[in-house]
Design a protein around this motif. Structure first.
Motif, PDB file in Angstrom:
ATOM      1  N   MET A  14     -20.842  -1.552 -14.719  1.00 22.21           N
ATOM      2  CA  MET A  14     -21.422  -0.562 -13.820  1.00 22.21           C
ATOM      3  C   MET A  14     -22.904  -0.806 -13.593  1.00 22.21           C
ATOM      4  SD  MET A  14     -19.165   1.407 -12.635  1.00 22.21           S
ATOM      5  CE  MET A  14     -20.153   2.690 -11.945  1.00 22.21           C
ATOM      6  N   TRP A  15     -23.509  -1.643 -14.398  1.00 28.48           N
ATOM      7  CA  TRP A  15     -24.939  -1.880 -14.239  1.00 28.48           C
ATOM      8  C   TRP A  15     -25.246  -2.572 -12.927  1.00 28.48           C
ATOM      9  CZ3 TRP A  15     -27.251  -6.650 -13.788  1.00 28.48           C
ATOM     10  CH2 TRP A  15     -26.438  -7.745 -14.041  1.00 28.48           C
ATOM     11  N   GLN A  16     -24.309  -3.376 -12.413  1.00 20.08           N
ATOM     12  CA  GLN A  16     -24.546  -4.074 -11.151  1.00 20.08           C
ATOM     13  C   GLN A  16     -24.706  -3.089  -9.996  1.00 20.08           C
ATOM     14  OE1 GLN A  16     -21.111  -6.549 -11.105  1.00 20.08           O
ATOM     15  NE2 GLN A  16     -22.111  -8.195 -12.263  1.00 20.08           N
ATOM     16  N   LEU A  17     -23.946  -2.001 -10.034  1.00 24.46           N
ATOM     17  CA  LEU A  17     -24.041  -0.997  -8.993  1.00 24.46           C
ATOM     18  C   LEU A  17     -25.396  -0.304  -9.018  1.00 24.46           C
ATOM     19  CD1 LEU A  17     -22.550   0.561  -6.768  1.00 24.46           C
ATOM     20  CD2 LEU A  17     -21.790   2.127  -8.535  1.00 24.46           C
ATOM     21  N   SER A  18     -25.823   0.131 -10.193  1.00 20.59           N
ATOM     22  CA  SER A  18     -27.115   0.825 -10.273  1.00 20.59           C
ATOM     23  C   SER A  18     -28.285  -0.154 -10.142  1.00 20.59           C
ATOM     24  CB  SER A  18     -27.219   1.606 -11.574  1.00 20.59           C
ATOM     25  OG  SER A  18     -27.078   0.742 -12.658  1.00 20.59           O
TER      26      SER A  18
ATOM     27  N   ALA B 278     -35.920   0.388 -11.223  1.00 21.14           N
ATOM     28  CA  ALA B 278     -37.054   1.162 -11.729  1.00 21.14           C
ATOM     29  C   ALA B 278     -36.584   2.468 -12.351  1.00 21.14           C
ATOM     30  CB  ALA B 278     -38.049   1.441 -10.603  1.00 21.14           C
ATOM     31  N   ASN B 279     -35.672   3.151 -11.697  1.00 23.77           N
ATOM     32  CA  ASN B 279     -35.172   4.411 -12.244  1.00 23.77           C
ATOM     33  C   ASN B 279     -34.413   4.197 -13.545  1.00 23.77           C
ATOM     34  OD1 ASN B 279     -36.274   5.878 -10.160  1.00 23.77           O
ATOM     35  ND2 ASN B 279     -34.398   5.902  -8.958  1.00 23.77           N
ATOM     36  N   MET B 280     -33.636   3.110 -13.612  1.00 22.88           N
ATOM     37  CA  MET B 280     -32.899   2.820 -14.836  1.00 22.88           C
ATOM     38  C   MET B 280     -33.855   2.509 -15.980  1.00 22.88           C
ATOM     39  SD  MET B 280     -29.992  -0.079 -15.701  1.00 22.88           S
ATOM     40  CE  MET B 280     -29.284   0.047 -14.100  1.00 22.88           C
ATOM     41  N   ALA B 281     -34.886   1.733 -15.703  1.00 19.28           N
ATOM     42  CA  ALA B 281     -35.857   1.386 -16.746  1.00 19.28           C
ATOM     43  C   ALA B 281     -36.625   2.622 -17.202  1.00 19.28           C
ATOM     44  CB  ALA B 281     -36.818   0.330 -16.226  1.00 19.28           C
TER      45      ALA B 281
ATOM     46  N   ARG C  26     -34.354   4.858 -19.284  1.00 15.87           N
ATOM     47  CA  ARG C  26     -34.107   4.304 -20.622  1.00 15.87           C
ATOM     48  C   ARG C  26     -35.326   4.461 -21.528  1.00 15.87           C
ATOM     49  NH1 ARG C  26     -30.793  -1.278 -19.442  1.00 15.87           N
ATOM     50  NH2 ARG C  26     -28.824  -0.259 -18.966  1.00 15.87           N
ATOM     51  N   VAL C  27     -36.487   4.145 -21.008  1.00 16.34           N
ATOM     52  CA  VAL C  27     -37.704   4.254 -21.827  1.00 16.34           C
ATOM     53  C   VAL C  27     -37.992   5.713 -22.153  1.00 16.34           C
ATOM     54  CG1 VAL C  27     -40.197   3.910 -21.793  1.00 16.34           C
ATOM     55  CG2 VAL C  27     -38.691   2.087 -21.057  1.00 16.34           C
ATOM     56  N   GLY C  28     -37.804   6.600 -21.180  1.00 12.88           N
ATOM     57  CA  GLY C  28     -38.025   8.022 -21.430  1.00 12.88           C
ATOM     58  C   GLY C  28     -37.081   8.575 -22.480  1.00 12.88           C
ATOM     59  N   ALA C  29     -35.803   8.238 -22.372  1.00 16.39           N
ATOM     60  CA  ALA C  29     -34.831   8.693 -23.368  1.00 16.39           C
ATOM     61  C   ALA C  29     -35.142   8.114 -24.737  1.00 16.39           C
ATOM     62  CB  ALA C  29     -33.426   8.292 -22.939  1.00 16.39           C
TER      63      ALA C  29
END
Length: 129
Positions: free
Chosen positions: A15-19, A27-30, A33-36
């Motif tokens: 599913m990472w390819q889609l996002s 940018a949103n994924m990074a 992840r860093v925020g969490a």
């Protein structure tokens, strides 16, 4: 390690390819992840640290002595820092959080570089022990 491992769940089911290909997806994924990562590590360290501190305050009589200088303790009689006990506890918490954050960052880096997370978990466990 479970939290860091669960971050890569979308890699396993592709599913990472889609996002990743979506507009602002990388940018949103990074950022997510860093925020969490920062929030969960801060909450975990805070819960462990302050539960121990609360137990010590209940056993030894409360917060009344925290305003005194750190030099009142025999172990810190030669300390040249001009801080009180409450400031020392705060600095100790922040230093501990930085240590936890740096170790978690190394684990996050290893899990990013090496695809097999089981080997990373075994290697980190051996290193910690």
């Amino acid at each position: 390690m479970y939290i860091i491992s669960s971050v890569y769940a979308e890699r396993d089911n592709n599913m990472w390819q889609l996002s990743y290909s979506a507009r602002k997806g990388r940018a949103n994924m990074a950022l997510a992840r860093v925020g969490a990562f920062l929030l969960i590590s801060f909450c975990t360290h805070g819960l462990l640290y302050f539960s121990t501190a609360a137990s010590a305050f209940m056993i030894f009589g409360g917060l009344g002595e925290l305003g005194n200088p750190i030099q009142n303790l025999s172990s810190f009689s030669q300390c040249t820092l001009i801080i009180n006990k409450a400031e020392y506890i705060s600095v100790n918490f922040l230093c501990g959080y930085i240590a936890v954050l740096s170790m978690a960052s190394v684990i996050y880096l290893l899990m990013t570089v090496f695809r097999n997370r089981k080997n990373v978990a075994i290697g980190v466990s051996v290193f910690v022990i």
